[in-house]
Design an enzyme around this catalytic site. Structure first.
Site, PDB file in Angstrom:
ATOM      1  N   ASP A  69      -2.802 -10.488  -2.649  1.00 17.40           N
ATOM      2  CA  ASP A  69      -3.382  -9.974  -1.406  1.00 17.40           C
ATOM      3  C   ASP A  69      -4.819  -9.535  -1.715  1.00 17.40           C
ATOM      4  O   ASP A  69      -5.108  -9.068  -2.818  1.00 17.40           O
ATOM      5  CB  ASP A  69      -2.553  -8.783  -0.921  1.00 17.40           C
ATOM      6  CG  ASP A  69      -2.962  -8.295   0.461  1.00 17.40           C
ATOM      7  OD1 ASP A  69      -2.248  -8.616   1.430  1.00 17.40           O
ATOM      8  OD2 ASP A  69      -3.990  -7.595   0.565  1.00 17.40           O
ATOM      9  N   HIS A 114       0.818  -1.226   0.000  1.00 16.90           N
ATOM     10  CA  HIS A 114       0.000   0.000   0.000  1.00 16.90           C
ATOM     11  C   HIS A 114       0.850   1.275   0.000  1.00 16.90           C
ATOM     12  O   HIS A 114       0.307   2.364  -0.184  1.00 16.90           O
ATOM     13  CB  HIS A 114      -0.937   0.033   1.214  1.00 16.90           C
ATOM     14  CG  HIS A 114      -2.011  -1.004   1.171  1.00 16.90           C
ATOM     15  ND1 HIS A 114      -2.901  -1.115   0.119  1.00 16.90           N
ATOM     16  CD2 HIS A 114      -2.342  -1.988   2.053  1.00 16.90           C
ATOM     17  CE1 HIS A 114      -3.729  -2.134   0.359  1.00 16.90           C
ATOM     18  NE2 HIS A 114      -3.412  -2.679   1.516  1.00 16.90           N
ATOM     19  N   ASP A 154      -4.863 -12.767   2.904  1.00 10.01           N
ATOM     20  CA  ASP A 154      -6.121 -12.307   3.498  1.00 10.01           C
ATOM     21  C   ASP A 154      -7.332 -12.535   2.593  1.00 10.01           C
ATOM     22  O   ASP A 154      -8.443 -12.140   2.946  1.00 10.01           O
ATOM     23  CB  ASP A 154      -6.018 -10.835   3.939  1.00 10.01           C
ATOM     24  CG  ASP A 154      -5.262  -9.969   2.949  1.00 10.01           C
ATOM     25  OD1 ASP A 154      -4.962 -10.444   1.832  1.00 10.01           O
ATOM     26  OD2 ASP A 154      -4.963  -8.810   3.292  1.00 10.01           O
ATOM     27  N   HIS A 195      -6.414  -7.050  -0.764  1.00  7.23           N
ATOM     28  CA  HIS A 195      -6.523  -5.602  -0.981  1.00  7.23           C
ATOM     29  C   HIS A 195      -5.702  -5.206  -2.222  1.00  7.23           C
ATOM     30  O   HIS A 195      -4.636  -5.773  -2.453  1.00  7.23           O
ATOM     31  CB  HIS A 195      -5.999  -4.839   0.244  1.00  7.23           C
ATOM     32  CG  HIS A 195      -6.706  -5.199   1.515  1.00  7.23           C
ATOM     33  ND1 HIS A 195      -6.217  -6.166   2.382  1.00  7.23           N
ATOM     34  CD2 HIS A 195      -7.861  -4.740   2.045  1.00  7.23           C
ATOM     35  CE1 HIS A 195      -7.064  -6.276   3.406  1.00  7.23           C
ATOM     36  NE2 HIS A 195      -8.062  -5.428   3.226  1.00  7.23           N
TER      37      HIS A 195
HETATM   38 ZN    ZN Z   1      -4.355  -7.125   2.442  1.00 13.30          ZN
END
Ligand code: ZN
Length: 308
Positions: A162, A125, A245, A164
Site C-alpha cells: 500500500d 493503519h 494506491d 501508505h
Molecule cells: Zn493506502
C-alpha cells in the site's frame, strides 16, 4: 487447486461520508472487473461470520469495546478525522477478519492454492489501541497471529505495498520477531511513520519511496530490501497487505506504478512463498482509491495469483 476469492455483501454496508475516498464503490469496481470470463476459474466463496474473540490477538479488550461502543444506530459517526463508522461497520470489520482467518485455514489445510480477500474496511493503519486511517481493526495482524495460534506457524511475513505506511502493523509487531513486516510506501505521506531507521526487533523493514517514484525504483526496493529480508526470514506464510494506491492514477499519493508492477510484485512473492512457505500466500485488500486504477490493479494481481 484454485485461487480462492472471499467477498461478502456486508462489505458494501460499511458507509463513509459523501466524498470519502474509502467507499463501497471500490468493491463494486473490483466485483465488476472480476466478473470477466478471464476470472471464471476463481473459487468464489462468501466470507464466513468472523469470530470476535480473534480481534484480541492484536488489540486489547478495552479498545475493542471502545470501537463497539462507537458504532452508531443510525447515520455515520467520526472516529477520527478520516475514519468513520456506520451501523453495519462492526459486522463488516468482523466479517473481514472472518474472511482473512478463513483464508489462513484454506492455505494451511490445502483448500486453495492462494487467496485474495476483497473486504473493507481496510486494516493496516489500526494500531493496538488506535483506529485510524479508514481502519478499525488490523485484519492482517489478526490473521498473522491466527496462523500462529491455530496452525503453529512459527514465522509469518507481512508484505505491505500500500502507498501508505502500515503504522498499525508495525506498532503491533514492533517487539515480536516472529513476524517480519516489510513495507514499501511513499514518504513523506500519511501517516508519517515508516523511516528506514524504524526496525523494531530487527523484524521491521521499511523501504520508503520518494514522491514521483516509478516502476524502476519500486522494483529496486523490492529486489534489494523486501525479497532478501523474506529469504533471510524463511516464513511459513506470506500475507500481503495489498493496497493499490501506489497506482499512478490514485488521487491520494504520487507514486507512479502501473498494474504491471503489481503483477510483477505478486509473482515475486509467489516465488518466495513457493521457496519458503509451501506456496502459502494470503492477500488482503487495503487501499486503492481510483476506481479504474484499482480495478486494473486487482485484475493484474488476481490474474497472477491464478497462474499458480
Ligand atoms: Zn493506502
Amino acid at each position: 487447486m484454485a485461487t480462492r476469492l472471499y467477498t461478502h455483501p456486508i462489505f458494501l454496508e460499511h458507509l463513509t461520508p459523501p466524498g470519502h475516498p474509502e467507499r463501497p464503490d471500490r468493491l463494486r469496481a473490483i466485483e465488476r472487473v472480476l466478473d470477466d470470463e478471464a476470472f471464471s476459474a476463481l473459487d468464489r466463496v462468501k466470507a464466513p461470520e468472523g469470530d470476535e474473540k480473534t480481534i484480541l490477538y492484536a488489540h486489547p479488550e478495552t479498545f475493542v469495546e471502545c470501537v463497539r461502543a462507537a458504532i452508531p444506530r443510525t447515520g455515520i459517526v467520526s472516529i477520527d478525522a478520516d475514519t468513520s463508522a456506520s451501523p453495519k461497520s462492526w459486522q463488516a470489520a468482523v466479517t473481514a477478519i472472518g474472511a482473512a482467518n478463513a483464508a489462513i485455514d484454506d492455505v494451511f489445510e490445502g483448500r486453495a492454492s492462494n487467496v485474495f480477500v476483497a473486504a473493507r474496511p481496510p486494516g493496516h493503519h489500526a494500531e493496538k489501541t488506535t483506529a485510524m486511517g479508514f481502519c478499525l481493526f488490523n485484519t492482517a495482524a489478526i490473521a498473522a497471529r491466527y496462523a500462529q495460534k491455530k496452525h503453529q506457524a512459527e514465522r509469518v511475513a507481512i508484505v505491505d505495498w500500500d502507498v501508505h505506511h502500515g503504522n498499525g502493523t508495525q506498532d503491533i509487531f514492533w517487539d515480536d520477531p516472529s513476524v517480519l513486516y516489510c513495507s514499501t510506501h511513499q514518504m513523506p505521506l500519511y501517516p508519517g511513520t515508516g523511516a528506514k531507521s524504524e526496525t523494531g526487533a530487527g523484524n521491521i523493514v521499511n523501504a520508503p519511496l520518494a514522491p514521483r517514484t516509478g516502476s524502476d525504483m519500486f522494483r529496486d526496493a523490492f529486489l534489494s530490501r523486501v525479497l532478501p529480508s523474506i529469504d533471510a526470514f524463511a516464513p511459513d506464510l506470506i500475507i500481503i497487505s495489498a493496497g493499490f494506491d501506489a497506482h499512478h492514477r490514485d488521487p491520494l499519493a504520487e507514486i507512479n506504478l502501473t498494474e504491471d508492477d503489481f503483477d510483477w510484485a505478486t509473482g515475486q512473492l509467489m516465488e518466495r512463498a513457493g521457496r519458503h512457505s509451501s506456496n502459502r500466500l494470503v492477500s488482503l485488500l487495503e487501499g486503492g482509491y481510483d476506481l479504474q486504477g484499482l480495478a486494473f490493479s486487482v485484475a493484474a494481481h488476481v490474474g497472477r495469483l491464478m497462474k499458480g
